[in-house]
Design an enzyme around this catalytic site. Structure first.
Site, mmCIF file in Angstrom:
data_model
loop_
_atom_site.group_PDB
_atom_site.id
_atom_site.type_symbol
_atom_site.label_atom_id
_atom_site.label_comp_id
_atom_site.label_asym_id
_atom_site.label_seq_id
_atom_site.Cartn_x
_atom_site.Cartn_y
_atom_site.Cartn_z
ATOM 1 C CD GLU A 281 -2.859 -1.314 2.310
ATOM 2 O OE1 GLU A 281 -2.609 -0.709 3.365
ATOM 3 O OE2 GLU A 281 -3.868 -2.019 2.156
ATOM 4 C CB CYS B 73 -1.897 7.126 1.754
ATOM 5 S SG CYS B 73 -3.209 6.194 2.554
HETATM 6 P P1 NAD Z 1 8.430 5.049 4.248
HETATM 7 O O1 NAD Z 1 8.368 4.253 3.009
HETATM 8 O O2 NAD Z 1 9.523 6.041 4.384
HETATM 9 O O3 NAD Z 1 8.554 4.103 5.513
HETATM 10 C C1 NAD Z 1 7.614 3.085 5.781
HETATM 11 C C2 NAD Z 1 8.277 1.994 6.596
HETATM 12 O O4 NAD Z 1 9.240 1.322 5.795
HETATM 13 C C3 NAD Z 1 9.012 2.495 7.824
HETATM 14 O O5 NAD Z 1 8.778 1.594 8.881
HETATM 15 C C4 NAD Z 1 10.473 2.444 7.384
HETATM 16 O O6 NAD Z 1 11.381 2.307 8.445
HETATM 17 C C5 NAD Z 1 10.466 1.209 6.515
HETATM 18 N N1 NAD Z 1 11.539 1.121 5.523
HETATM 19 C C6 NAD Z 1 12.156 2.134 4.869
HETATM 20 N N2 NAD Z 1 13.060 1.641 3.986
HETATM 21 C C7 NAD Z 1 13.018 0.277 4.095
HETATM 22 C C8 NAD Z 1 13.720 -0.783 3.459
HETATM 23 N N3 NAD Z 1 14.621 -0.559 2.512
HETATM 24 N N4 NAD Z 1 13.420 -2.035 3.817
HETATM 25 C C9 NAD Z 1 12.485 -2.300 4.759
HETATM 26 N N5 NAD Z 1 11.797 -1.331 5.403
HETATM 27 C C10 NAD Z 1 12.048 -0.048 5.073
HETATM 28 O O7 NAD Z 1 6.998 5.730 4.386
HETATM 29 P P2 NAD Z 1 6.545 6.790 5.498
HETATM 30 O O8 NAD Z 1 7.288 8.063 5.235
HETATM 31 O O9 NAD Z 1 6.612 6.166 6.836
HETATM 32 O O10 NAD Z 1 5.001 6.987 5.160
HETATM 33 C C11 NAD Z 1 4.532 7.901 4.219
HETATM 34 C C12 NAD Z 1 4.243 7.240 2.894
HETATM 35 O O11 NAD Z 1 3.333 6.167 3.091
HETATM 36 C C13 NAD Z 1 3.580 8.129 1.873
HETATM 37 O O12 NAD Z 1 4.136 7.891 0.607
HETATM 38 C C14 NAD Z 1 2.124 7.685 1.883
HETATM 39 O O13 NAD Z 1 1.406 7.931 0.709
HETATM 40 C C15 NAD Z 1 2.282 6.225 2.129
HETATM 41 N N6 NAD Z 1 1.069 5.650 2.705
HETATM 42 C C16 NAD Z 1 0.303 4.826 1.924
HETATM 43 C C17 NAD Z 1 -0.873 4.281 2.431
HETATM 44 C C18 NAD Z 1 -1.752 3.390 1.610
HETATM 45 O O14 NAD Z 1 -2.613 2.743 2.168
HETATM 46 N N7 NAD Z 1 -1.579 3.305 0.301
HETATM 47 C C19 NAD Z 1 -1.248 4.576 3.745
HETATM 48 C C20 NAD Z 1 -0.443 5.419 4.509
HETATM 49 C C21 NAD Z 1 0.720 5.936 3.977
#
Ligand code: NAD
Length: 484
Positions: free
Chosen positions: A252, A286
């Protein structure tokens, strides 16, 4: 300062390495978070495997359902603690978290437990040459140990949205909450223990992505499937990690959602809905709207009304009942959002309102505050119109025909959600169906029935979760064929 520990095999565990969790309100450290190392992630995965093969895997569905109801009740019994922890981590208004984050976080356990209890599988009678026949039935087995990687914008809600169905289906989980929001995932461990969830079913490891707990979980060969919510770029990295061992992923991801406002809409409802979709949670949803297309006859009136609404929003502290918007999650994210505010001006936008940092007084000068911001006048190719900003801002542009607006709204790499505002029923169906998105709202926004599919098209996601759709990911459907 609080100490936030990992939760492994039913126990809280300290790590050698730690990092500070900073308040979005002030920038000051509010907690020390223990960063799980590789050995601790190994221990969490082993505990999850043992629980899967042991007590959790052998428990009847009825008993599992009962215990998951107890988890939901446990969250509600400690509602104020969850509320305080979530608001401390995110800076979001308590009025918002009280109605959305915490109750929905609890509801995710009940809803999915009840779905698993009530959903049948399939059955076929098959003719055979000897005339005796065979029967086939579908059996849903757990997929195994699930790695759950979570974002910071709705921490408890989005984490339980995955953990709820995963556990209901009989899986065990290793959760990696966002480094920005470790508290509610950790607190949930206490509730799990109190609800009689066996040790190892729910594990939490803290840390970052690359070179830290996120990568350790997603590259771990003992993790059978990975469910992720976050940025599209991170999703790509996780998909690569999951390719090793051909493990399934549910992703997501980001969005750059368009609202389409037709001249025949209920104007006040469209303004109210767009204000929420652009600014609630400081624009960090999001599903939020960052592009608004308004039919030309009402364009000027719409811009004026949205400006009035944005300027009427109170940017403030979580415990102030009048607050409509808190800060962004971190100084780092504030820098990103402000760089887009700057870019909008460079790209030739007219700033209708906002565009900077509000004066919150000396005590909060170190916080991640930004003003709600509205632009007009950008071309469709401007980066501000194309890229996800994830802040309290939107660009409004006029349109003249349905074809034109559909082409513009769909011209984006993302395809998560849309909100369409019209009183014309035929047009509502037509445009909703032609939008290349996973979620199309008509005359509403963020109206969620947890039984319905949720997810994104194009670069916004892979797979759908919600209702029975979650079972598609969290179970391994097998066919049992019995010759009679
Ligand atoms: P992010 O991708 O920076 O981080 C999400 C998670 O992934 C964190 O726990 C982070 O530590 C982890 N992570 C980062 N790099 C990784 C890697 N290489 N391997 C494994 N884990 C890793 O996202 P964010 O800044 O926390 O959240 C915001 C983003 O999330 C926005 O783009 C938003 O649109 C999206 N979002 C989408 C939905 C949906 O349902 N589609 C819902 C909420 C947020």
């Amino acid at each position: 300062m609080k100490n936030i520990l990992n939760f492994i095999n039913g126990e809280y565990v300290a790590s050698e390495r730690q990092f500070d969790k900073k308040s979005p309100l002030t920038g000051a450290a509010i907690a020390t978070v223990h960063e799980a190392d590789k050995a601790q992630v190994d221990a969490a995965v082993s505990a999850a495997r043992a629980a899967l093969d042991g007590p959790w895997g052998q428990m009847s569905v009825a008993e599992r359902v009962e215990r998951l109801h107890a988890v939901a009740d446990g969250i509600n019994q400690r509602f104020d603690e969850f509320l305080a922890a979530e608001c401390a981590d995110t800076g979001k208004p308590m009025s918002l978290a009280r109605h959305i984050d915490i109750p929905r976080g609890a509801a995710n356990f009940k809803v999915f437990a009840d779905i698993v209890k009530n959903v049948p599988t399939e059955f076929f009678e098959t003719a055979t040459p000897d005339g005796r026949g065979a029967i086939n039935y579908g059996y849903r087995a757990p997929i195994g140990v699930v790695g759950v990687i979570c974002p910071w914008n709705l921490p408890l809600l989005l984490m339980t949205w995955k953990v709820g169905p995963a556990l209901a289906c009989g899986n065990t989980v290793v959760v990696k909450p966002s480094e920005e929001t470790p508290q509610t995932a950790a607190l949930l461990g206490e509730v799990m223990n109190a609800a009689g969830i066996p040790p190892g079913v729910y594990n939490v490891v803290h840390g970052f992505g690359p070179g830290s707990a996120g990568e350790f979980v997603t590259t771990h060969p003992g993790v059978d499937a990975i469910t992720f919510t976050g940025e599209t770029r991170t999703g790509e990295a996780i998909m690569k990690a999951a390719a090793h061992g051909a493990r399934p992923v549910s992703l997501e991801m980001g969005g750059k959602n368009a609202a389409i406002v037709f001249a025949d809409c209920d104007f006040d409802a469209a303004i109210e809905g767009t204000l929420r979709s652009a600014f609630v949670n400081c624009g960090q949803v999001c599903l939020g709207t960052e592009r608004v297309y308004v039919e030309r006859p009402i364009f000027d009136k719409f811009v004026a009304a949205l400006k009035l609404g944005a300027e009427g929003m109170k940017v403030g502290l979580p415990d102030d009942a009048a607050t409509s918007m808190g800060p962004l999650i971190s100084k780092e994210h504030q820098e990103k959002v402000l760089s887009y505010y700057q870019l909008a001006v460079e790209e030739g936008a007219t700033v209708i309102t906002g565009g900077g940092v509000p004066d919150m007084g000396a005590d909060y000068a170190g916080g991640a505050w930004v003003q709600p911001t509205i632009w007009t006048g950008l071309s469709e190719s401007a980066r501000v119109v194309k890229e996800e900003i994830f802040g309290p801002c939107c660009h409004i542009s006029p349109f003249d025909s349905e074809e034109e607006v559909l082409a513009k709204a769909n011209d984006n790499v993302y395809g998560l959600a849309t909100a369409i505002w019209t009183r014309d029923l035929a047009r509502a169906h037509r445009t909703a169906q032609r939008m290349k998105v996973g979620l199309a709202w008509v005359n509403s926004w963020f109206l969620r029935d947890l039984r319905t599919p949720f997810g994104g098209s194009k670069q916004s996601g892979i797979g759908r979760e919600g209702g029975v759709h979650s079972l598609e990911f969290y179970t391994d459907m097998k066919n049992v064929c019995i010759k009679l």
